[in-house]
Design a protein around this motif. Sequence first.
Motif, short mmCIF file in Angstrom:
data_model
loop_
_atom_site.label_atom_id
_atom_site.label_comp_id
_atom_site.label_asym_id
_atom_site.label_seq_id
_atom_site.Cartn_x
_atom_site.Cartn_y
_atom_site.Cartn_z
N GLU A 47 0.82 -1.21 0.00
CA GLU A 47 0.00 0.00 0.00
C GLU A 47 0.86 1.26 0.00
O GLU A 47 0.49 2.27 -0.62
CB GLU A 47 -0.93 0.01 1.23
N LEU A 48 2.00 1.22 0.70
CA LEU A 48 2.89 2.37 0.70
C LEU A 48 3.45 2.64 -0.69
O LEU A 48 3.58 3.79 -1.11
CB LEU A 48 4.04 2.14 1.69
N LEU A 49 3.79 1.58 -1.40
CA LEU A 49 4.32 1.75 -2.76
C LEU A 49 3.25 2.29 -3.70
O LEU A 49 3.55 3.14 -4.56
CB LEU A 49 4.85 0.40 -3.27
N GLU A 50 2.02 1.80 -3.54
CA GLU A 50 0.93 2.32 -4.37
C GLU A 50 0.69 3.80 -4.10
O GLU A 50 0.45 4.59 -5.02
CB GLU A 50 -0.35 1.51 -4.10
N ALA A 51 0.74 4.17 -2.81
CA ALA A 51 0.56 5.58 -2.46
C ALA A 51 1.67 6.44 -3.04
O ALA A 51 1.43 7.57 -3.51
CB ALA A 51 0.51 5.74 -0.93
N ALA A 52 2.89 5.92 -3.05
CA ALA A 52 4.01 6.67 -3.62
C ALA A 52 3.83 6.86 -5.13
O ALA A 52 4.13 7.92 -5.67
CB ALA A 52 5.32 5.94 -3.33
N ARG A 53 3.32 5.82 -5.81
CA ARG A 53 3.09 5.94 -7.26
C ARG A 53 2.00 6.97 -7.55
O ARG A 53 2.11 7.74 -8.51
CB ARG A 53 2.69 4.57 -7.82
N VAL A 54 0.96 6.95 -6.73
CA VAL A 54 -0.12 7.92 -6.91
C VAL A 54 0.41 9.35 -6.74
O VAL A 54 0.00 10.27 -7.45
CB VAL A 54 -1.27 7.64 -5.92
N ASP A 55 1.33 9.52 -5.80
CA ASP A 55 1.91 10.86 -5.55
C ASP A 55 2.94 11.25 -6.61
O ASP A 55 3.50 12.35 -6.55
CB ASP A 55 2.57 10.90 -4.17
N GLY A 56 3.22 10.33 -7.54
CA GLY A 56 4.15 10.66 -8.62
C GLY A 56 5.60 10.35 -8.33
O GLY A 56 6.49 10.82 -9.05
N ALA A 57 5.87 9.59 -7.28
CA ALA A 57 7.26 9.25 -6.95
C ALA A 57 7.78 8.19 -7.92
O ALA A 57 7.10 7.21 -8.21
CB ALA A 57 7.34 8.73 -5.51
N GLY A 58 8.99 8.40 -8.39
CA GLY A 58 9.63 7.42 -9.25
C GLY A 58 10.24 6.29 -8.44
O GLY A 58 10.16 6.25 -7.22
N PHE A 59 10.89 5.37 -9.17
CA PHE A 59 11.45 4.19 -8.50
C PHE A 59 12.49 4.57 -7.47
O PHE A 59 12.44 4.12 -6.32
CB PHE A 59 12.08 3.26 -9.55
#
Length: 274
Positions: free
Chosen positions: A165-177
């Motif tokens: 869920e943390l990774l999904e939230a980071a992707r939603v916020d536009g964070a790259g790898f």
Amino acid sequence: MKAKPGAVLTYGALAVGALITLFPYYQLVVMASNTTADIFSVPPNFAIGGKLFDNLREVFSKVDLFGSVLNTLVVAVATTLLVLFFDSLAAFTFAKYDFPGSNVLFGILLATFVVPTQLAAIPQFTLMAKIGWVGDLKALIVPAAANAFGIFWMRQYAKGAIPDELLEAARVDGAGFFRTYLLIGLPVLRPALAFLGIFTFVNTWNDYLWPLVVLIDSNHVTLQVALSMLNGAYLKDYAIVMAGTLVAIVPLVVVFLIGSRHFIRNVAAGAVKG
């Protein structure tokens, strides 16, 4: 308030275990502070002697201990930092990202555990000779910059410790790898990084075979190679050897104390939050 019998037995067992664990280090100090004759006296000598500084002076007169400690410290610190970065980065990728061939690649990585490290010494030395790194500290650092054990250990930890869920939230916020790895992966992986750092530093500090092979005909000498020079061809002065060994383990004790405190603190914090 009366102590419970179970608590008394537990603390008693821990105290006995601590004494058994610490006794070899005490005996090392005893041997380093006496003469070789005292070491082999009958009955055995368990008292700290007064020859420690004499033995240390003898060690410094026979080998360049400061230079070898500095070389080993450079190699150990550089190798540990590179291993922590590359292994955690690869482990984070294997644990949380699906890409074509990931399972096959990870299986090949695990297969390297079967191959003894001694078998890789000859082809690795040949490669170092071709690129002109024989006799240079780079030949100790670069080949050890990543290893299969560290990737496997970090991957197993990351799979359960980093919520998807943390990774999904980071992707939603536009964070790259890489930003996700730095801001989410690394903070969660701190306990595993502390263990891997201690493990890598100790192994690198104690490495003898590869430095002996690749630093041939070089002014660079690592600590373990320098300590081996204290052994005479026909006569061993065990007191001198133990004095050199005593100097060699001091940085390891410091690293273990710092790293273990960090490891325990992060594990305890995670347990409280959970």
